[in-house]
Motif scaffolding. Structure first.
Motif, PDB file in Angstrom:
ATOM      1  N   GLU A  52      40.561  37.526  44.810  1.00  0.00           N
ATOM      2  CA  GLU A  52      40.473  37.533  43.270  1.00  0.00           C
ATOM      3  C   GLU A  52      40.697  38.873  42.602  1.00  0.00           C
ATOM      4  O   GLU A  52      40.938  39.095  41.381  1.00  0.00           O
ATOM      5  CB  GLU A  52      39.073  37.128  42.797  1.00  0.00           C
ATOM      6  N   ASP A  53      41.073  39.849  43.410  1.00  0.00           N
ATOM      7  CA  ASP A  53      41.306  41.350  43.059  1.00  0.00           C
ATOM      8  C   ASP A  53      42.773  41.220  42.207  1.00  0.00           C
ATOM      9  O   ASP A  53      43.804  40.891  42.741  1.00  0.00           O
ATOM     10  CB  ASP A  53      41.433  42.263  44.003  1.00  0.00           C
ATOM     11  N   GLY A  54      42.670  41.706  41.103  1.00  0.00           N
ATOM     12  CA  GLY A  54      43.935  41.994  40.247  1.00  0.00           C
ATOM     13  C   GLY A  54      44.687  43.322  40.450  1.00  0.00           C
ATOM     14  O   GLY A  54      45.797  43.418  40.228  1.00  0.00           O
ATOM     15  N   THR A  55      43.909  44.267  41.010  1.00  0.00           N
ATOM     16  CA  THR A  55      44.678  45.613  41.670  1.00  0.00           C
ATOM     17  C   THR A  55      44.040  45.847  43.182  1.00  0.00           C
ATOM     18  O   THR A  55      43.140  45.325  43.318  1.00  0.00           O
ATOM     19  CB  THR A  55      44.262  46.791  40.504  1.00  0.00           C
ATOM     20  N   ILE A  56      44.631  46.978  43.541  1.00  0.00           N
ATOM     21  CA  ILE A  56      44.057  47.423  44.690  1.00  0.00           C
ATOM     22  C   ILE A  56      42.801  48.417  44.551  1.00  0.00           C
ATOM     23  O   ILE A  56      42.375  48.885  45.500  1.00  0.00           O
ATOM     24  CB  ILE A  56      45.085  48.226  45.428  1.00  0.00           C
ATOM     25  N   LEU A  57      42.320  48.461  43.356  1.00  0.00           N
ATOM     26  CA  LEU A  57      41.310  49.655  43.053  1.00  0.00           C
ATOM     27  C   LEU A  57      40.144  49.102  43.910  1.00  0.00           C
ATOM     28  O   LEU A  57      39.212  49.988  44.494  1.00  0.00           O
ATOM     29  CB  LEU A  57      41.237  49.793  41.666  1.00  0.00           C
ATOM     30  N   PRO A  58      39.509  47.868  43.927  1.00  0.00           N
ATOM     31  CA  PRO A  58      38.415  47.553  44.539  1.00  0.00           C
ATOM     32  C   PRO A  58      38.552  47.883  45.984  1.00  0.00           C
ATOM     33  O   PRO A  58      37.360  48.593  46.581  1.00  0.00           O
ATOM     34  CB  PRO A  58      38.192  46.175  44.421  1.00  0.00           C
ATOM     35  N   ASP A  61      38.274  51.798  46.337  1.00  0.00           N
ATOM     36  CA  ASP A  61      37.148  52.274  46.104  1.00  0.00           C
ATOM     37  C   ASP A  61      36.256  52.124  47.529  1.00  0.00           C
ATOM     38  O   ASP A  61      35.511  52.802  48.090  1.00  0.00           O
ATOM     39  CB  ASP A  61      36.104  51.485  45.165  1.00  0.00           C
ATOM     40  N   LEU A  62      36.339  51.136  48.087  1.00  0.00           N
ATOM     41  CA  LEU A  62      35.662  50.714  49.445  1.00  0.00           C
ATOM     42  C   LEU A  62      36.090  51.534  50.563  1.00  0.00           C
ATOM     43  O   LEU A  62      35.490  52.367  51.352  1.00  0.00           O
ATOM     44  CB  LEU A  62      35.791  49.235  50.028  1.00  0.00           C
ATOM     45  N   PHE A  63      37.499  51.791  50.571  1.00  0.00           N
ATOM     46  CA  PHE A  63      38.105  52.585  51.630  1.00  0.00           C
ATOM     47  C   PHE A  63      37.688  53.812  51.523  1.00  0.00           C
ATOM     48  O   PHE A  63      37.413  54.681  52.550  1.00  0.00           O
ATOM     49  CB  PHE A  63      39.689  52.479  51.272  1.00  0.00           C
ATOM     50  N   VAL A  64      37.689  54.704  50.193  1.00  0.00           N
ATOM     51  CA  VAL A  64      37.268  55.795  50.056  1.00  0.00           C
ATOM     52  C   VAL A  64      35.909  56.155  50.599  1.00  0.00           C
ATOM     53  O   VAL A  64      35.331  57.053  51.443  1.00  0.00           O
ATOM     54  CB  VAL A  64      37.387  56.211  48.584  1.00  0.00           C
ATOM     55  N   GLN A  65      34.933  55.209  50.357  1.00  0.00           N
ATOM     56  CA  GLN A  65      33.359  55.150  50.650  1.00  0.00           C
ATOM     57  C   GLN A  65      33.257  55.314  52.303  1.00  0.00           C
ATOM     58  O   GLN A  65      32.427  55.747  52.852  1.00  0.00           O
ATOM     59  CB  GLN A  65      32.866  53.950  50.154  1.00  0.00           C
ATOM     60  N   LEU A  81      36.720  58.739  44.075  1.00  0.00           N
ATOM     61  CA  LEU A  81      36.523  57.046  43.962  1.00  0.00           C
ATOM     62  C   LEU A  81      37.019  56.731  42.587  1.00  0.00           C
ATOM     63  O   LEU A  81      36.784  57.353  41.696  1.00  0.00           O
ATOM     64  CB  LEU A  81      34.740  57.133  43.897  1.00  0.00           C
ATOM     65  N   PRO A  82      37.432  55.621  42.709  1.00  0.00           N
ATOM     66  CA  PRO A  82      38.153  54.881  41.498  1.00  0.00           C
ATOM     67  C   PRO A  82      36.954  54.746  40.392  1.00  0.00           C
ATOM     68  O   PRO A  82      37.052  54.989  39.238  1.00  0.00           O
ATOM     69  CB  PRO A  82      38.628  53.827  42.194  1.00  0.00           C
ATOM     70  N   ARG A  83      35.826  54.277  40.887  1.00  0.00           N
ATOM     71  CA  ARG A  83      34.673  53.861  40.164  1.00  0.00           C
ATOM     72  C   ARG A  83      34.266  55.104  39.292  1.00  0.00           C
ATOM     73  O   ARG A  83      33.523  54.824  38.328  1.00  0.00           O
ATOM     74  CB  ARG A  83      33.552  53.397  40.816  1.00  0.00           C
ATOM     75  N   SER A  84      34.683  56.424  39.848  1.00  0.00           N
ATOM     76  CA  SER A  84      33.998  57.750  38.944  1.00  0.00           C
ATOM     77  C   SER A  84      35.224  57.874  37.821  1.00  0.00           C
ATOM     78  O   SER A  84      34.763  58.834  36.703  1.00  0.00           O
ATOM     79  CB  SER A  84      34.205  58.808  39.933  1.00  0.00           C
ATOM     80  N   GLY A  85      36.355  57.162  37.540  1.00  0.00           N
ATOM     81  CA  GLY A  85      37.086  57.243  36.523  1.00  0.00           C
ATOM     82  C   GLY A  85      38.296  57.984  36.637  1.00  0.00           C
ATOM     83  O   GLY A  85      39.324  58.079  35.848  1.00  0.00           O
ATOM     84  N   SER A  86      38.468  58.450  38.093  1.00  0.00           N
ATOM     85  CA  SER A  86      39.616  59.448  38.311  1.00  0.00           C
ATOM     86  C   SER A  86      40.810  58.549  38.493  1.00  0.00           C
ATOM     87  O   SER A  86      40.594  57.355  39.090  1.00  0.00           O
ATOM     88  CB  SER A  86      39.303  60.150  39.668  1.00  0.00           C
ATOM     89  N   ALA A  87      41.939  59.048  38.117  1.00  0.00           N
ATOM     90  CA  ALA A  87      43.379  58.308  38.342  1.00  0.00           C
ATOM     91  C   ALA A  87      43.644  58.249  39.739  1.00  0.00           C
ATOM     92  O   ALA A  87      44.561  57.290  40.118  1.00  0.00           O
ATOM     93  CB  ALA A  87      44.373  58.968  37.270  1.00  0.00           C
TER      94      ALA A  87
END
Length: 198
Positions: A52-58, A61-65, A81-87
């Motif tokens: 269901e992901d529309g982008t690779i961002l989720p 985020d998990l990969f970085v964690q 982390l993408p969730r922090s708002g960084s590009a």
């Protein structure tokens, strides 16, 4: 096969731009740990992608964690982390290199759709995104990256970062004019349409 201590010793004195030897060592130790646990960085990243992901961002985020946790934590500059708002420009650039395959990007990470990629947003592509009307944001943050990617998705749905490399050159040029990029976008639309009709 090296121990974490040996890895850290091997990079002693090494610095890359704003990244210290401590951060480089921690990143390599994290990579070693993830490969030992998951088998490869590719498997680790791909396991985070959901249908269901529309982008690779989720998944990113998990990969970085997982990477950050594997080295006892890395600073947010090295692994944002993408969730922090960084590009997450460098991480999205890395993913572009690994997922796409053409004369610019070497590929290697198969079975991940290029349509999920997010533009590696820097100041140059941010200028391009503004010139094209893809974003009105004042900051080159993650929301701007997603908006600009969405703009390119309307032109090339299956590969929105395809022209990132070539279009960034326009943003670098001091004599950049919005009309130049609009002419290029028209040419891209025309070429994409021709390829689709074949």
């Amino acid at each position: 096969h090296s121990s974490p201590q040996r890895i850290r010793k091997a990079v002693s004195g090494l610095k890359h731009r704003f990244t210290s030897e401590k951060e480089i060592g921690s990143l390599l130790v994290a990579v070693k740990h993830v490969i030992a646990v998951e088998g490869s960085l590719y498997r680790c990243f791909r396991s985070g992608i959901q249908p269901e992901d529309g982008t690779i961002l989720p998944a990113l985020d998990l990969f970085v964690q997982r990477l950050a946790g594997s080295a006892g934590g890395l600073d947010s500059f090295t692994l944002p982390l993408p969730r922090s708002g960084s590009a997450c420009k460098r991480l999205n650039l890395f993913l572009r290199w690994m997922i796409r395959q053409d004369a610019v990007d070497p590929g290697g990470w198969e079975h991940i759709a290029p349509s999920l990629l997010v533009i590696p947003l820097d100041t140059h592509m941010f200028r391009i995104g503004h010139a094209l009307g893809f974003t009105s944001r004042r900051q080159a943050d993650l929301r701007a990256a997603v908006e600009i990617t969405g703009g390119f998705s309307r032109i090339i749905p299956g590969d929105p970062v395809r022209y990132d490399f070539s279009l960034t050159r326009f943003g670098i040029r001091r004599d950049f004019a919005g009309e130049d990029i609009l002419c290029s976008i028209d040419a891209i639309r025309s070429k994409t349409l021709q390829q689709t009709m074949r």
